[in-house]
Design a protein around this motif. Structure first.
Motif, PDB file in Angstrom:
ATOM      1  N   LEU A  30      -7.852   3.670  -8.439  1.00 22.17           N
ATOM      2  CA  LEU A  30      -6.688   3.661  -9.325  1.00 22.17           C
ATOM      3  C   LEU A  30      -5.459   3.047  -8.661  1.00 22.17           C
ATOM      4  CD1 LEU A  30      -5.294   4.502 -11.946  1.00 22.17           C
ATOM      5  CD2 LEU A  30      -4.938   6.778 -10.963  1.00 22.17           C
ATOM      6  N   HIS A  31      -5.191   3.439  -7.423  1.00 20.48           N
ATOM      7  CA  HIS A  31      -3.998   2.965  -6.728  1.00 20.48           C
ATOM      8  C   HIS A  31      -4.405   1.909  -5.705  1.00 20.48           C
ATOM      9  CE1 HIS A  31      -2.113   6.400  -8.604  1.00 20.48           C
ATOM     10  NE2 HIS A  31      -2.974   7.201  -8.014  1.00 20.48           N
ATOM     11  N   HIS A  32      -3.525   0.958  -5.476  1.00 20.34           N
ATOM     12  CA  HIS A  32      -3.833  -0.059  -4.479  1.00 20.34           C
ATOM     13  C   HIS A  32      -2.675  -0.219  -3.516  1.00 20.34           C
ATOM     14  CE1 HIS A  32      -1.664  -3.084  -7.054  1.00 20.34           C
ATOM     15  NE2 HIS A  32      -2.095  -2.290  -7.995  1.00 20.34           N
ATOM     16  N   ALA A  33      -3.024  -0.568  -2.290  1.00 21.12           N
ATOM     17  CA  ALA A  33      -2.036  -0.713  -1.243  1.00 21.12           C
ATOM     18  C   ALA A  33      -1.142  -1.924  -1.511  1.00 21.12           C
ATOM     19  CB  ALA A  33      -2.736  -0.854   0.106  1.00 21.12           C
ATOM     20  N   LYS A  76     -10.000   2.703   1.584  1.00 22.37           N
ATOM     21  CA  LYS A  76     -10.922   1.638   1.995  1.00 22.37           C
ATOM     22  C   LYS A  76     -10.643   0.356   1.216  1.00 22.37           C
ATOM     23  CE  LYS A  76     -15.816   0.687   2.776  1.00 22.37           C
ATOM     24  NZ  LYS A  76     -17.211   1.182   2.598  1.00 22.37           N
ATOM     25  N   GLU A  77     -10.451  -0.736   1.951  1.00 27.93           N
ATOM     26  CA  GLU A  77     -10.162  -2.053   1.382  1.00 27.93           C
ATOM     27  C   GLU A  77      -8.911  -2.030   0.496  1.00 27.93           C
ATOM     28  OE1 GLU A  77     -13.480  -4.070  -0.359  1.00 27.93           O
ATOM     29  OE2 GLU A  77     -14.882  -3.244   1.110  1.00 27.93           O
ATOM     30  N   GLY A  78      -8.013  -1.081   0.768  1.00 25.75           N
ATOM     31  CA  GLY A  78      -6.733  -1.055   0.062  1.00 25.75           C
ATOM     32  C   GLY A  78      -6.750  -0.360  -1.269  1.00 25.75           C
ATOM     33  N   THR A 124      -4.103  -1.792 -14.532  1.00 21.67           N
ATOM     34  CA  THR A 124      -4.114  -0.362 -14.232  1.00 21.67           C
ATOM     35  C   THR A 124      -5.189   0.003 -13.221  1.00 21.67           C
ATOM     36  OG1 THR A 124      -3.368   0.063 -16.500  1.00 21.67           O
ATOM     37  CG2 THR A 124      -4.223   1.930 -15.261  1.00 21.67           C
ATOM     38  N   PHE A 125      -6.365  -0.621 -13.363  1.00 20.29           N
ATOM     39  CA  PHE A 125      -7.487  -0.384 -12.453  1.00 20.29           C
ATOM     40  C   PHE A 125      -7.915  -1.716 -11.838  1.00 20.29           C
ATOM     41  CE2 PHE A 125      -7.752   2.685 -15.958  1.00 20.29           C
ATOM     42  CZ  PHE A 125      -7.647   3.878 -15.266  1.00 20.29           C
ATOM     43  N   PRO A 126      -7.228  -2.173 -10.806  1.00 22.26           N
ATOM     44  CA  PRO A 126      -7.533  -3.484 -10.216  1.00 22.26           C
ATOM     45  C   PRO A 126      -8.982  -3.589  -9.774  1.00 22.26           C
ATOM     46  CG  PRO A 126      -5.513  -2.570  -9.304  1.00 22.26           C
ATOM     47  CD  PRO A 126      -6.154  -1.469 -10.094  1.00 22.26           C
ATOM     48  N   ALA A 149       6.798   6.197  -8.263  1.00 24.94           N
ATOM     49  CA  ALA A 149       6.763   6.569  -9.674  1.00 24.94           C
ATOM     50  C   ALA A 149       5.439   7.188 -10.069  1.00 24.94           C
ATOM     51  CB  ALA A 149       7.040   5.335 -10.539  1.00 24.94           C
ATOM     52  N   GLU A 150       4.366   6.846  -9.337  1.00 26.29           N
ATOM     53  CA  GLU A 150       3.035   7.336  -9.697  1.00 26.29           C
ATOM     54  C   GLU A 150       2.706   8.673  -9.057  1.00 26.29           C
ATOM     55  OE1 GLU A 150       0.069   4.311  -8.981  1.00 26.29           O
ATOM     56  OE2 GLU A 150       1.549   2.724  -9.245  1.00 26.29           O
ATOM     57  N   PHE A 151       3.485   9.077  -8.060  1.00 32.62           N
ATOM     58  CA  PHE A 151       3.106  10.231  -7.250  1.00 32.62           C
ATOM     59  C   PHE A 151       3.146  11.536  -8.042  1.00 32.62           C
ATOM     60  CE2 PHE A 151       3.506  13.445  -3.929  1.00 32.62           C
ATOM     61  CZ  PHE A 151       2.519  13.031  -3.049  1.00 32.62           C
ATOM     62  N   ASP A 152       3.979  11.618  -9.070  1.00 36.51           N
ATOM     63  CA  ASP A 152       4.093  12.862  -9.835  1.00 36.51           C
ATOM     64  C   ASP A 152       2.766  13.270 -10.463  1.00 36.51           C
ATOM     65  OD1 ASP A 152       6.740  13.105  -9.217  1.00 36.51           O
ATOM     66  OD2 ASP A 152       7.477  12.202 -11.078  1.00 36.51           O
TER      67      ASP A 152
END
Length: 237
Positions: A45-48, A38-40, A231-233, A54-57
């Protein structure tokens, strides 16, 4: 299938009516229809608009999650990075993939705790006159200065690794405030070593020294907040 370069991908961040695209291992997916994006933003934690390879692990799910979303493009890879890393660093990252995520978050906690504790124990000394508190503040100041350059170097490494050292306002401000903290803490340590009883002086010297250590609080807080904003936009309305 069309190609999308990283700059164009960054614009498709799911905000202000834009579609939400993410990239993983060279594939670009449209996650606009997912309630989890929602809203990207995903899990705060992750943003579109970014490459999440690199973060998927660290994700609690596997690659099958991408089967839920349509692939809309291929991520166009740059022919060469903006600032190529030395071969020994690349081989080190290949051997220890955790270096892509952990060095800065791990090392930054030490100077934060040490530097915030210095004025706290100096204050306890002022109100109690227990010499152990002032000595503790001195040792914490030494510890903070030992770890602060390490945290700064790992932060620079992370900026280089994740953003190819691209000019960014939060990073520029972090460099400014952390550099100011390094100078202020160095001055305080030199003063304390050359004048061990500075906290016992009457008059301006004690006030100035204590105020110098108090400046650690806003410097650490602002630098930490800037790092957290990366890290947390913060979600924009």
């Amino acid at each position: 299938m069309k190609e999308i370069d990283p700059e164009s991908l960054a614009e498709l961040n799911g905000q202000t009516g834009k579609p939400a695209y993410i990239a993983y291992r060279g594939k670009v997916f449209n996650v606009s229809g997912s309630k989890l994006w929602k809203e990207g933003f995903h899990m705060k934690l992750h943003h579109a608009g970014t490459d999440l390879s690199a973060e998927f692990d660290a994700a609690p799910h596997g690659e099958e999650v991408f089967e839920r979303y349509p692939q809309v493009a291929i991520l166009k890879q740059k022919t060469e990075p903006l600032r190529p890393m030395p071969a020994f660093l690349l081989s080190l990252i290949d051997r220890y993939p955790s270096l892509q995520r952990h060095p800065h978050p791990m090392t930054v906690h030490f100077p934060i705790v040490f530097m915030l504790s210095v004025p706290f124990f100096n204050f306890l000394y002022l109100i109690t006159n227990v010499s152990a508190f002032e000595s503790t503040a001195f040792y914490l100041l030494i510890g903070g200065l030992l770890f602060l350059p390490v945290a700064m170097l790992t932060g620079w490494f992370t900026w280089w690794l994740n953003y190819l050292a691209k000019p960014m306002k939060p990073v520029a401000l972090k460099i400014l405030f952390s550099g100011t903290l390094l100078i202020a803490a160095s001055c305080a340590l030199i003063w304390r070593i050359t004048h061990p009883g500075v906290m016992d002086y009457q008059g301006a010297a004690r006030i100035i020294y204590f105020s110098l250590t108090l400046s650690f609080i806003p410097l650490v807080s602002i630098t930490g907040w800037l790092g957290a904003s990366l890290t947390f936009p913060i979600k924009k309305n």
